[in-house]
Design an enzyme around this catalytic site. Sequence first.
Site, PDB file in Angstrom:
ATOM      1  N   CYS A 183     -63.868 -28.823  13.422  1.00 21.49           N
ATOM      2  CA  CYS A 183     -64.640 -29.901  14.047  1.00 21.49           C
ATOM      3  C   CYS A 183     -66.090 -29.865  13.569  1.00 21.49           C
ATOM      4  O   CYS A 183     -66.685 -28.806  13.467  1.00 21.49           O
ATOM      5  CB  CYS A 183     -64.641 -29.848  15.564  1.00 21.49           C
ATOM      6  SG  CYS A 183     -63.034 -30.006  16.314  1.00 21.49           S
ATOM      7  N   ARG A 228     -64.891 -29.669   7.771  1.00 21.80           N
ATOM      8  CA  ARG A 228     -64.663 -28.885   8.991  1.00 21.80           C
ATOM      9  C   ARG A 228     -63.463 -29.384   9.794  1.00 21.80           C
ATOM     10  O   ARG A 228     -63.082 -28.771  10.793  1.00 21.80           O
ATOM     11  CB  ARG A 228     -65.905 -28.931   9.876  1.00 21.80           C
ATOM     12  CG  ARG A 228     -67.143 -28.381   9.228  1.00 21.80           C
ATOM     13  CD  ARG A 228     -68.327 -28.507  10.150  1.00 21.80           C
ATOM     14  NE  ARG A 228     -68.199 -27.620  11.279  1.00 21.80           N
ATOM     15  CZ  ARG A 228     -68.585 -26.358  11.294  1.00 21.80           C
ATOM     16  NH1 ARG A 228     -69.139 -25.833  10.232  1.00 21.80           N
ATOM     17  NH2 ARG A 228     -68.440 -25.618  12.366  1.00 21.80           N
ATOM     18  N   TRP A 265     -60.742 -31.286  14.133  1.00 17.73           N
ATOM     19  CA  TRP A 265     -59.609 -30.425  13.753  1.00 17.73           C
ATOM     20  C   TRP A 265     -58.946 -30.090  15.074  1.00 17.73           C
ATOM     21  O   TRP A 265     -59.501 -29.357  15.889  1.00 17.73           O
ATOM     22  CB  TRP A 265     -60.122 -29.181  13.040  1.00 17.73           C
ATOM     23  CG  TRP A 265     -59.042 -28.296  12.498  1.00 17.73           C
ATOM     24  CD1 TRP A 265     -58.390 -28.460  11.319  1.00 17.73           C
ATOM     25  CD2 TRP A 265     -58.523 -27.102  13.097  1.00 17.73           C
ATOM     26  NE1 TRP A 265     -57.479 -27.443  11.148  1.00 17.73           N
ATOM     27  CE2 TRP A 265     -57.534 -26.599  12.216  1.00 17.73           C
ATOM     28  CE3 TRP A 265     -58.773 -26.414  14.280  1.00 17.73           C
ATOM     29  CZ2 TRP A 265     -56.812 -25.443  12.494  1.00 17.73           C
ATOM     30  CZ3 TRP A 265     -58.057 -25.264  14.551  1.00 17.73           C
ATOM     31  CH2 TRP A 265     -57.086 -24.785  13.661  1.00 17.73           C
ATOM     32  N   ASN A 277     -67.394 -29.087  19.674  1.00 15.91           N
ATOM     33  CA  ASN A 277     -66.689 -28.197  18.742  1.00 15.91           C
ATOM     34  C   ASN A 277     -66.485 -26.876  19.468  1.00 15.91           C
ATOM     35  O   ASN A 277     -67.450 -26.312  19.972  1.00 15.91           O
ATOM     36  CB  ASN A 277     -67.549 -28.006  17.483  1.00 15.91           C
ATOM     37  CG  ASN A 277     -67.025 -26.896  16.588  1.00 15.91           C
ATOM     38  OD1 ASN A 277     -65.826 -26.645  16.545  1.00 15.91           O
ATOM     39  ND2 ASN A 277     -67.921 -26.245  15.875  1.00 15.91           N
ATOM     40  N   GLY A 278     -65.236 -26.394  19.506  1.00 21.34           N
ATOM     41  CA  GLY A 278     -64.972 -25.125  20.188  1.00 21.34           C
ATOM     42  C   GLY A 278     -63.823 -25.288  21.157  1.00 21.34           C
ATOM     43  O   GLY A 278     -63.020 -26.223  21.032  1.00 21.34           O
ATOM     44  N   GLU A 282     -54.372 -13.322  -2.885  1.00 17.99           N
ATOM     45  CA  GLU A 282     -55.287 -14.457  -2.889  1.00 17.99           C
ATOM     46  C   GLU A 282     -54.725 -15.601  -3.743  1.00 17.99           C
ATOM     47  O   GLU A 282     -54.840 -16.772  -3.378  1.00 17.99           O
ATOM     48  CB  GLU A 282     -56.665 -14.000  -3.391  1.00 17.99           C
ATOM     49  CG  GLU A 282     -57.699 -15.091  -3.597  1.00 17.99           C
ATOM     50  CD  GLU A 282     -57.970 -15.933  -2.358  1.00 17.99           C
ATOM     51  OE1 GLU A 282     -57.557 -15.552  -1.251  1.00 17.99           O
ATOM     52  OE2 GLU A 282     -58.577 -17.012  -2.520  1.00 17.99           O
ATOM     53  N   LYS A 331     -54.090 -19.288  -2.138  1.00 12.59           N
ATOM     54  CA  LYS A 331     -54.700 -20.500  -2.698  1.00 12.59           C
ATOM     55  C   LYS A 331     -53.606 -21.504  -3.054  1.00 12.59           C
ATOM     56  O   LYS A 331     -53.724 -22.686  -2.789  1.00 12.59           O
ATOM     57  CB  LYS A 331     -55.489 -20.102  -3.942  1.00 12.59           C
ATOM     58  CG  LYS A 331     -56.693 -20.900  -4.231  1.00 12.59           C
ATOM     59  CD  LYS A 331     -57.953 -20.399  -3.558  1.00 12.59           C
ATOM     60  CE  LYS A 331     -57.793 -20.229  -2.085  1.00 12.59           C
ATOM     61  NZ  LYS A 331     -58.895 -19.541  -1.438  1.00 12.59           N
ATOM     62  N   GLU A 383     -51.933 -23.050   0.036  1.00 15.78           N
ATOM     63  CA  GLU A 383     -52.922 -23.814   0.801  1.00 15.78           C
ATOM     64  C   GLU A 383     -53.117 -25.221   0.259  1.00 15.78           C
ATOM     65  O   GLU A 383     -53.195 -26.174   1.033  1.00 15.78           O
ATOM     66  CB  GLU A 383     -54.232 -23.016   0.693  1.00 15.78           C
ATOM     67  CG  GLU A 383     -55.333 -23.401   1.587  1.00 15.78           C
ATOM     68  CD  GLU A 383     -56.552 -22.499   1.375  1.00 15.78           C
ATOM     69  OE1 GLU A 383     -56.587 -21.708   0.407  1.00 15.78           O
ATOM     70  OE2 GLU A 383     -57.471 -22.605   2.182  1.00 15.78           O
ATOM     71  N   HIS A 393     -38.393  -3.699  -2.977  1.00 18.94           N
ATOM     72  CA  HIS A 393     -38.095  -3.259  -1.609  1.00 18.94           C
ATOM     73  C   HIS A 393     -37.733  -4.427  -0.691  1.00 18.94           C
ATOM     74  O   HIS A 393     -37.801  -4.295   0.519  1.00 18.94           O
ATOM     75  CB  HIS A 393     -39.285  -2.485  -1.024  1.00 18.94           C
ATOM     76  CG  HIS A 393     -39.550  -1.198  -1.748  1.00 18.94           C
ATOM     77  ND1 HIS A 393     -38.695  -0.119  -1.698  1.00 18.94           N
ATOM     78  CD2 HIS A 393     -40.557  -0.835  -2.576  1.00 18.94           C
ATOM     79  CE1 HIS A 393     -39.172   0.864  -2.441  1.00 18.94           C
ATOM     80  NE2 HIS A 393     -40.304   0.451  -2.999  1.00 18.94           N
ATOM     81  N   LYS A 453     -62.473 -25.755   7.088  1.00 19.46           N
ATOM     82  CA  LYS A 453     -63.267 -24.766   6.360  1.00 19.46           C
ATOM     83  C   LYS A 453     -63.746 -23.630   7.248  1.00 19.46           C
ATOM     84  O   LYS A 453     -63.742 -22.482   6.863  1.00 19.46           O
ATOM     85  CB  LYS A 453     -64.468 -25.479   5.731  1.00 19.46           C
ATOM     86  CG  LYS A 453     -65.374 -24.585   4.917  1.00 19.46           C
ATOM     87  CD  LYS A 453     -64.823 -24.419   3.535  1.00 19.46           C
ATOM     88  CE  LYS A 453     -65.624 -23.472   2.677  1.00 19.46           C
ATOM     89  NZ  LYS A 453     -64.748 -22.835   1.670  1.00 19.46           N
TER      90      LYS A 453
HETATM   91  C1  F6R Z   1     -58.814 -19.971   2.288  1.00 21.03           C
HETATM   92  C2  F6R Z   1     -59.954 -19.906   3.176  1.00 21.03           C
HETATM   93  C3  F6R Z   1     -59.783 -19.219   4.483  1.00 21.03           C
HETATM   94  C4  F6R Z   1     -61.065 -18.467   4.840  1.00 21.03           C
HETATM   95  C5  F6R Z   1     -60.947 -17.852   6.242  1.00 21.03           C
HETATM   96  C6  F6R Z   1     -62.175 -17.042   6.599  1.00 21.03           C
HETATM   97  O1  F6R Z   1     -59.133 -20.617   1.099  1.00 21.03           O
HETATM   98  O2  F6R Z   1     -60.992 -20.399   2.872  1.00 21.03           O
HETATM   99  O3  F6R Z   1     -58.688 -18.371   4.459  1.00 21.03           O
HETATM  100  O4  F6R Z   1     -61.270 -17.474   3.887  1.00 21.03           O
HETATM  101  O5  F6R Z   1     -60.789 -18.875   7.186  1.00 21.03           O
HETATM  102  O6  F6R Z   1     -63.329 -17.796   6.493  1.00 21.03           O
HETATM  103  P1  F6R Z   1     -64.752 -17.129   6.398  1.00 21.03           P
HETATM  104  O7  F6R Z   1     -64.861 -16.452   5.083  1.00 21.03           O
HETATM  105  O8  F6R Z   1     -65.710 -18.261   6.549  1.00 21.03           O
HETATM  106  O9  F6R Z   1     -64.838 -16.130   7.522  1.00 21.03           O
END
Ligand code: F6R
Length: 602
Positions: free
Chosen positions: A2, A27, A74, A100-101, A477, A481, A484, A500, A597
Amino acid sequence: MCGIIGRVGRDEAIDSLLTGLENLEYRGYDSAGIAVQNGAGINVEKQSGKVSSLTDSIDRNDLAGRLGIGHTRWSTHGPPTDENAHPHTDSTRDVAVVHNGIIENYAEIRSRLQRAGYEFTSQTDTEVVPHLIQRNLDRGVEAETAFRRAIDELEGSYAIAAICDGEDELYAARQGSPLVVGIEGDGYFLASDVPAFLEYTDTVVYLEDGDFVTLRSNGVRITDRDGNPVRRDRHTVDWDAEEAGKGEFDHYMLKEITEQPTSLAQSIEGRYDPHTGSVTLDDLETFEGISRVLLVACGTSYHAAQYGTIALRRSGVAADAILANEFSLAAPPIDEETLVIAVTQSGETADTLTAVRQAADRGAKTLSVTNVVGSSAARETDQQLFIRAGPEIGVAATKTFSSQAVLLTLLSHRIATDTTGSSSLPIGQLCVELEQLPALVETLIEASDARSIARRYRDQESYFFIGRGFGYPVASEGALKFKEITYEHAEGFASGELKHGPLALVTPETPVFTVFTGEEDETTLANAAEATTRGAPVIAICPDGHDAIQTADAHLAIPDVNPLLSGILATIQLQLVSYHAAALLDREIDKPRNLAKSVTVE
Ligand code: F6R
């Protein structure tokens, strides 16, 4: 998670509110809305869908006014419908609120208000707020007090902004969710994050938990919960709107991947001495007395934390990485000799903040490794190490991962030296290669075959990513990615784990991206062969001339450098593969479905 925006000025608010919402869309993008007050009532326009749909459908004349609030959502409580979109109002539309929250005690407040005759039209936790304010107004108190009293009843985390009919003030409060004031010659902004208003001003005031703020076109007043004035410093942010914009790129994600030569150079600049091999890292205090390091993080930052953990252990320091959301139930013993490092790009991830607070309560020393100066993590930890990667807008984290990983590697050397008097990292070689890193990354990106590989392996059943040592967090990672932004099934494994269990899933339709970092590569090669035998295509991420290329189906080249850095370079190739695969599938790359984000709820 949000985004909220507010504007009070001498000009019409609508354009800057819509710009703010577009800039905050990273966001959350389930729904969007705006409320504007012009002395003759509050007009609200809101709907499910993206900000662009809102912008296309509204009549700006209906939203005339110099005072307004906006929201991009969101969803947490209630699906992304028009009714659940913010702003929320009371039944008479005298009050409009964005939030937001999460309001934890909303159910109890809602039933109390319903019993008193207040009618609810949404399923959100937020809607209790305008009704609470209205109830206070009904009792005859003036608007600011009505707002304060409403906020006093809430439990949970929030950044809330409200406007009331007939009042030329905007009221806001912060508890656990970010809120920043932007100061411009002709008025004020209020937002969840600075990029919301960066086109208009770079002068900001970061609000703290417990702050209330009242904005009018000619002034700002910040107070604590009891109404006492509070002084907060003004800051000038050192990014400009262009830096935060998309430039010539189709997506922020590609822009941010491509920026890595610069972001990495910024991250490491002045933080080590290539001649002496000493690691300074700004003016971080000594870590003497620390006997154990615990890194807490989520998502991509957790993979960087795993990377840092390996570097710490290699340096000679006892270290563990733990998912921040598992911390309360699964943390190892913690005492005054424990250093807890919060690895968080945004500095606002609720899970990470909760973990670091719990660690501090148990006596741990705390350090944040974050990209955002003024973030909650930066403000709440004993020490800060800013990664200086520049603004990252794409929901999928890219350049912040490489900056986190490289800085955690340098930090490992520093912690080992401070705590044990020496470090086992090959710092001399590392420093020489760090000098070359930006140029190596630039060449890698220019020459990358990621696009043709993405095209060649499209439409498969599943995508596996494997690696060992530093290659394991890189594989995890790579898979994160990929899933995602492509929405395809992808998993990352330690290469030795394939046999395994996961091998049962390997078929000719399961491309296996295999990361070779230069350590125990023969064993990784044997693990890749286990997949090849089952018909799976193997894509080797390794230097030119590497043995793996002979048996692999395809190759993504990385420079032949120390394993501490080769993992970072391999990640960049995997970022590019994910990007191009998602582009071929025509996905919403910068705003993948169901994600946001900055995740400010637990
Ligand atoms: C994936 C991504 C998320 C963030 C996670 C933590 O691409 O961006 O997995 O890494 O939400 O976010 P931060 O780093 O802001 O604590």
